[in-house]
Design a protein around this motif. Structure first.
Motif, short mmCIF file in Angstrom:
data_model
loop_
_atom_site.label_atom_id
_atom_site.label_comp_id
_atom_site.label_asym_id
_atom_site.label_seq_id
_atom_site.Cartn_x
_atom_site.Cartn_y
_atom_site.Cartn_z
N MET A 1 0.84 -1.18 0.00
CA MET A 1 0.00 0.00 0.00
C MET A 1 0.89 1.25 0.00
N GLN A 2 0.57 2.19 -0.86
CA GLN A 2 1.32 3.43 -0.94
C GLN A 2 0.99 4.32 0.26
N GLN A 3 2.04 4.91 0.83
CA GLN A 3 1.82 5.81 1.97
C GLN A 3 1.48 7.20 1.47
N VAL A 4 0.46 7.77 2.09
CA VAL A 4 -0.02 9.10 1.70
C VAL A 4 0.00 10.00 2.92
N ILE A 5 0.52 11.21 2.74
CA ILE A 5 0.47 12.23 3.79
C ILE A 5 -0.12 13.47 3.14
N SER A 6 -1.31 13.86 3.59
CA SER A 6 -1.96 15.06 3.06
C SER A 6 -2.05 16.10 4.16
N VAL A 7 -1.75 17.34 3.80
CA VAL A 7 -1.80 18.42 4.78
C VAL A 7 -2.51 19.61 4.14
N TRP A 8 -3.31 20.30 4.95
CA TRP A 8 -4.01 21.49 4.49
C TRP A 8 -3.81 22.59 5.52
N VAL A 9 -3.66 23.80 5.03
CA VAL A 9 -3.67 24.99 5.88
C VAL A 9 -4.89 25.77 5.46
N SER B 1 10.35 14.62 3.05
CA SER B 1 11.70 14.27 3.50
C SER B 1 11.66 13.28 4.66
N PRO B 2 12.15 12.05 4.47
CA PRO B 2 12.17 11.07 5.57
C PRO B 2 12.96 11.56 6.78
N LEU B 3 14.04 12.30 6.54
CA LEU B 3 14.84 12.81 7.66
C LEU B 3 14.03 13.81 8.49
N LEU B 4 13.34 14.72 7.84
CA LEU B 4 12.53 15.71 8.55
C LEU B 4 11.30 15.07 9.20
N LEU B 5 10.76 14.02 8.57
CA LEU B 5 9.59 13.33 9.13
C LEU B 5 9.89 12.66 10.47
N SER B 6 11.16 12.40 10.73
CA SER B 6 11.51 11.74 11.99
C SER B 6 11.75 12.73 13.13
N ASP B 7 11.58 14.02 12.87
CA ASP B 7 11.84 15.04 13.88
C ASP B 7 10.65 15.19 14.83
N SER B 8 10.90 15.08 16.12
CA SER B 8 9.82 15.17 17.11
C SER B 8 9.16 16.55 17.12
N CYS B 9 9.92 17.60 16.80
CA CYS B 9 9.33 18.95 16.76
C CYS B 9 8.24 19.03 15.69
N LEU B 10 8.45 18.37 14.57
CA LEU B 10 7.44 18.35 13.51
C LEU B 10 6.17 17.67 13.99
N HIS B 11 6.31 16.55 14.68
CA HIS B 11 5.13 15.83 15.17
C HIS B 11 4.38 16.64 16.22
N CYS C 1 -4.45 20.80 9.07
CA CYS C 1 -5.06 19.46 9.07
C CYS C 1 -4.09 18.47 8.47
N LEU C 2 -3.99 17.33 9.08
CA LEU C 2 -3.14 16.25 8.59
C LEU C 2 -3.98 14.99 8.47
N HIS C 3 -3.85 14.31 7.34
CA HIS C 3 -4.55 13.05 7.10
C HIS C 3 -3.54 12.12 6.44
N THR C 4 -3.25 10.99 7.07
CA THR C 4 -2.18 10.12 6.56
C THR C 4 -2.41 8.65 6.89
N ASN C 5 -1.75 7.83 6.13
CA ASN C 5 -1.66 6.41 6.48
C ASN C 5 -0.19 6.01 6.66
N SER C 6 0.68 7.01 6.80
CA SER C 6 2.12 6.81 6.90
C SER C 6 2.52 6.17 8.23
N VAL C 7 3.53 5.31 8.17
CA VAL C 7 4.06 4.69 9.39
C VAL C 7 4.80 5.71 10.26
N PHE C 8 5.11 6.86 9.74
CA PHE C 8 5.79 7.90 10.51
C PHE C 8 4.86 8.50 11.58
N PHE C 9 3.55 8.36 11.41
CA PHE C 9 2.59 8.97 12.32
C PHE C 9 1.75 7.89 12.99
N THR C 10 1.64 7.96 14.33
CA THR C 10 0.76 7.02 15.02
C THR C 10 -0.68 7.51 14.97
#
Length: 196
Positions: free
Chosen positions: A1-9, A103-113, A29-38
């Protein structure tokens, strides 16, 4: 399954500190099925200065290993009543977040989450990301979603009992375990591009 991360401002709102001071904030708003987000769906409100903070933290944390995109320029003549300026800024902020989320590197940043999925202030996000709070990043993110399901009476009781915001979050986290079953059954709030 392809991972999708959608964001709206979207949904700009004027917030007044007092009679003379006001600022604009936006719903993110964030809507995702990515493993980066619980948490797969979230909504928070953020102001431009918080986006500036996020960019600075991502730049510092990535240690130049990732290219952090630019924010829309800060306009010294920005008007809270100019619909075109507000629309342009929202588009720029959304583009900024969309580029970061690639960016996978930026996605792992706790400040972003924390920025995308908690209502913590900049100072509290800083402290949480540095491990200087009684709650973890995951607990702060989870607390944001649990609060949606607490009654107004519960929130007022929490605010009355706690002398500071840390204990307010700690109370919320404590309730999370007892409310877990209820929140799992509640429908999620979905952010769609139809509302832009």
């Amino acid at each position: 399954m392809q991972q999708v991360i959608s964001v709206w401002v979207r949904d700009p709102r004027i917030q007044k500190n007092d009679f003379w001071h006001a600022y604009m904030d936006y719903e993110v708003c964030l809507h995702t099925n990515s493993v980066f987000f619980t948490k797969k769906i979230s909504r928070v409100r953020r102001r431009f200065s918080e986006f500036v903070w996020l960019r600075q933290r991502l730049q510092a944390n990535s240690m130049l290993m990732a290219q952090v995109p630019q924010l829309p320029p800060k306009n010294p003549f920005f008007s809270l009543n100019n619909a075109q300026q507000i629309s342009d800024r929202m588009a720029g902020l959304q583009s900024f977040l969309e580029q970061i989320l690639k960016s996978p590197l930026l996605l792992s940043d706790s400040c972003l989450h924390l920025f995308l999925q908690s209502q913590l202030s900049v100072a509290k996000m800083e402290a949480c990301a540095a491990g200087r709070t009684r709650y973890s990043v995951a607990e702060a993110v989870q607390c944001c979603s649990v609060r949606r399901f607490l009654s107004l009476e519960d929130l007022q009781k929490d605010a009355t009992l706690s002398g500071n915001s840390d204990s307010d979050i700690f109370e919320c986290i404590s309730k999370a375990s007892s409310d877990h079953m209820r929140t799992e059954q509640e429908p999620s709030v979905c952010c769609s591009s139809d509302s832009l």
